[in-house]
Design an enzyme around this catalytic site. Structure first.
Site, PDB file in Angstrom:
ATOM      1  N   GLU A 160       0.794  -1.242   0.000  1.00  0.00           N
ATOM      2  CA  GLU A 160       0.000   0.000   0.000  1.00  0.00           C
ATOM      3  C   GLU A 160       0.827   1.293   0.000  1.00  0.00           C
ATOM      4  O   GLU A 160       0.657   2.142   0.870  1.00  0.00           O
ATOM      5  CB  GLU A 160      -0.961  -0.008   1.192  1.00  0.00           C
ATOM      6  N   GLU A 265      -6.028 -10.826  -1.106  1.00  0.00           N
ATOM      7  CA  GLU A 265      -6.821 -10.611   0.118  1.00  0.00           C
ATOM      8  C   GLU A 265      -8.306 -10.625  -0.237  1.00  0.00           C
ATOM      9  O   GLU A 265      -9.075  -9.763   0.192  1.00  0.00           O
ATOM     10  CB  GLU A 265      -6.438  -9.287   0.786  1.00  0.00           C
TER      11      GLU A 265
END
Ligand code: XIL
Length: 383
Positions: A160, A265
Site C-alpha cells: 500500500e 486478500e
C-alpha cells in the site's frame, strides 16, 4: 451368490477409494475435490490465517485449512508491530510457527508484510532523524527476510505505497526516505532473500489511475535492476460491484511487465459502506442500519454472492497462465476482519465458508467451474 460377490467387490472398491482419498487428504470421502485440488493445475488457493489458526487452536480450521488451501498468509503476525516490537527486539515465535505449519501441511507461505505504513510499532513511528530511520528500515528488512530465506515462499515486500490517484502515499517511509524507498526495500529483500519471490501488494490497483501508479512503480524497480516477481491485487470488493473489466485490464497490463499477478486478500463485502478499498485508517460509526443481517443472510444476497464469486473465478481461470495465486482474507465468515472494519461489531458474510465452517453456495459455484457439470448446483457436499 453372484449378488454377494458383487456387493463384496464394490465394498472393497469403496473402501480402497476411501483409504486413498483420506490418506492424500486432497479429495473428500464423497469424491468432490476441495478448492486446492480442483484448482491444482491453475493457481494456488490461499487463506489468511489468524494466530489461533496458526497455532491449530481452532479445531474447525485445523481440519479445513489443510484440506482446502495450498497457500497461506499470516493475517497479522508478521507485521512490524508484532514481529519487531522494539528497536533491538524481534519476536519470531508465531512467525516460526507459521513456517512450521506450512511445512507440516504442504502449504506455501506468503510473508505479509515487510514495509507498510500501518501496524508499525510506536518506536518506529516516532523516529525523528533520517539516519536512524534508515537503520531501522535496513535492519528490519534484512533481519526478517534473511531469517526466512528458503523457508518462506514469497514476501509482500511493500504494501500500500500508493494513493488512489496513483501518486505516492504520504507515510513515514516517503517522508524519511523519499520516492525510492520502494525500490530500496526490494533491493534489500533481494539481497537477504535470494530464494524468495518478491511482490508489491495494494488495494484498488485494478482501478485505472492507481494501476498506472503501480505500473510506474514496478517499472522503476525493474529499471534499477532490482528483482520484482509479482504484484498482488488485494481484492476487497463489494457485492454486485465487482470491477471485472478493470481486473481483466490489470491482469493484462501487469503481466505485460513480465511479472505474475495474484489476488491476495479476496473478500466480497455484502454490507453497506460508502467508500471502496481497504484503507485501514478509515472508520465509520456503528449504526444498526449498517448491520442488517445479524440473524442470517437473505437467499437473494447469498445467491448474488455466489454469482459474484463465480464471475471472478471464471476470469481468473481465463488468465490462469498469468495468475499464480488467489488468497481469501480469512478462512470462514466468523473470522473475517470485515466484521470489525470499517464499522465495529457487524455480522458480515464475505467468504466461501460460513460461521460453522460449512461451505456456502459461493463455494459450490467456485468448485462447480472445475467439475464436469460446469455448474455449482450439482457439486456434492465435501464433508
Ligand atoms: C487487516 C487484518 O485483517 C486485521 O485483523 C487488522 O486489524 C488490520 O489489518 N490490507 C492489508 C491487510 O494488507 O494487512 C489488512 O489486514 C487488511 C487491508
Amino acid at each position: 451368490m453372484k449378488i454377494n460377490i458383487l456387493i463384496c467387490v464394490s465394498a472393497v472398491a469403496i473402501s480402497v477409494t476411501f483409504i486413498s482419498c483420506s490418506s492424500s487428504k486432497k479429495i473428500t470421502a464423497s469424491g468432490t475435490p476441495t478448492l486446492k485440488e480442483a484448482y491444482k493445475n491453475d493457481f494456488l488457493i490461499g487463506s489468511a490465517l489468524n494466530s489461533q489458526q496458526i497455532e491449530e487452536k481452532d479445531s474447525s480450521a485445523a481440519r479445513l485449512v489443510p484440506e482446502q488451501f495450498s497457500a497461506a498468509t499470516p493475517e497479522n503476525i508478521m507485521k512490524a508491530e508484532i514481529i519487531h516490537p522494539q528497536w533491538a527486539n524481534y519476536n519470531f515465535d508465531l512467525a516460526d510457527k507459521m513456517i512450521a505449519y506450512g511445512k507440516k501441511h504442504n502449504i506455501l507461505i506468503n510473508g505479509h508484510t515487510l514495509i507498510w505504513h500501518s501496524q508499525l510499532p510506536a518506536y518506529a513511528r516516532n523516529i525523528k532523524d533520517v539516519d536512524s530511520f534508515k537503520t531501522f528500515f535496513n535492519n528490519h528488512i534484512t533481519t526478517i527476510a534473511s531469517r526466512y530465506n528458503g523457508k518462506i515462499y514469497s514476501w509482500d515486500v511493500v504494501n500500500e505505497a500508493l494513493n488512489e490517484d496513483g501518486t505516492m502515499r504520504k507515510s513515514i517511509f516517503l517522508d524519511k526516505l523519499g520516492d525510492d524507498f520502494v525500490t530500496e526495500a526490494f533491493r534489500l529483500a533481494q539481497k537477504a532473500a535470494p530464494d524468495t519471490k518478491l511482490y508489491y501488494n495494494d488495494y484498488n490497483i485494478e482501478q485505472p489511475k492507481k494501476r498506472a501508479g503501480a505500473i510506474t512503480l514496478i517499472k522503476k524497480i525493474q529499471a534499477a535492476g532490482v528483482r520484482i516477481d509479482g504484484v498482488g491485487i488485494q481484492g476487497h470488493w463489494h457485492l454486485n460491484k465487482i470491477p471485472l473489466k478493470e481486473i481483466e485490464e490489470s491482469i493484462q497490463e501487469f503481466s505485460a511487465l513480465g511479472i505474475k499477478v495474484m489476488f491476495t486478500e479476496l473478500d466480497i463485502e455484502v454490507l453497506k459502506r460508502d467508500f471502496q478499498g481497504a484503507d485501514v485508517s478509515q472508520r465509520v460509526a456503528s449504526n444498526p442500519e449498517l448491520n442488517p443481517y445479524v440473524n442470517g443472510l437473505p437467499d437473494s444476497v447469498q445467491q448474488q454472492l455466489a454469482n459474484d464469486y463465480e464471475s471472478l473465478f471464471k476470469l481468473f481461470l481465463k488468465y490462469k497462465d498469468k495468475v499464480t495465486r488467489v488468497t481469501f482474507w480469512g478462512v470462514a465468515d466468523g473470522n473475517s476482519w470485515l466484521n470489525g472494519w470499517p464499522v465495529r461489531g457487524r455480522t458480515n458474510y464475505p467468504l466461501l465458508f460460513d460461521r460453522q465452517y460449512k461451505p456456502k453456495p459461493a463455494y459450490y459455484k467456485v468448485i462447480g467451474l472445475k467439475t464436469n457439470s460446469g455448474s455449482g448446483e450439482s457439486a456434492k457436499k465435501p464433508f
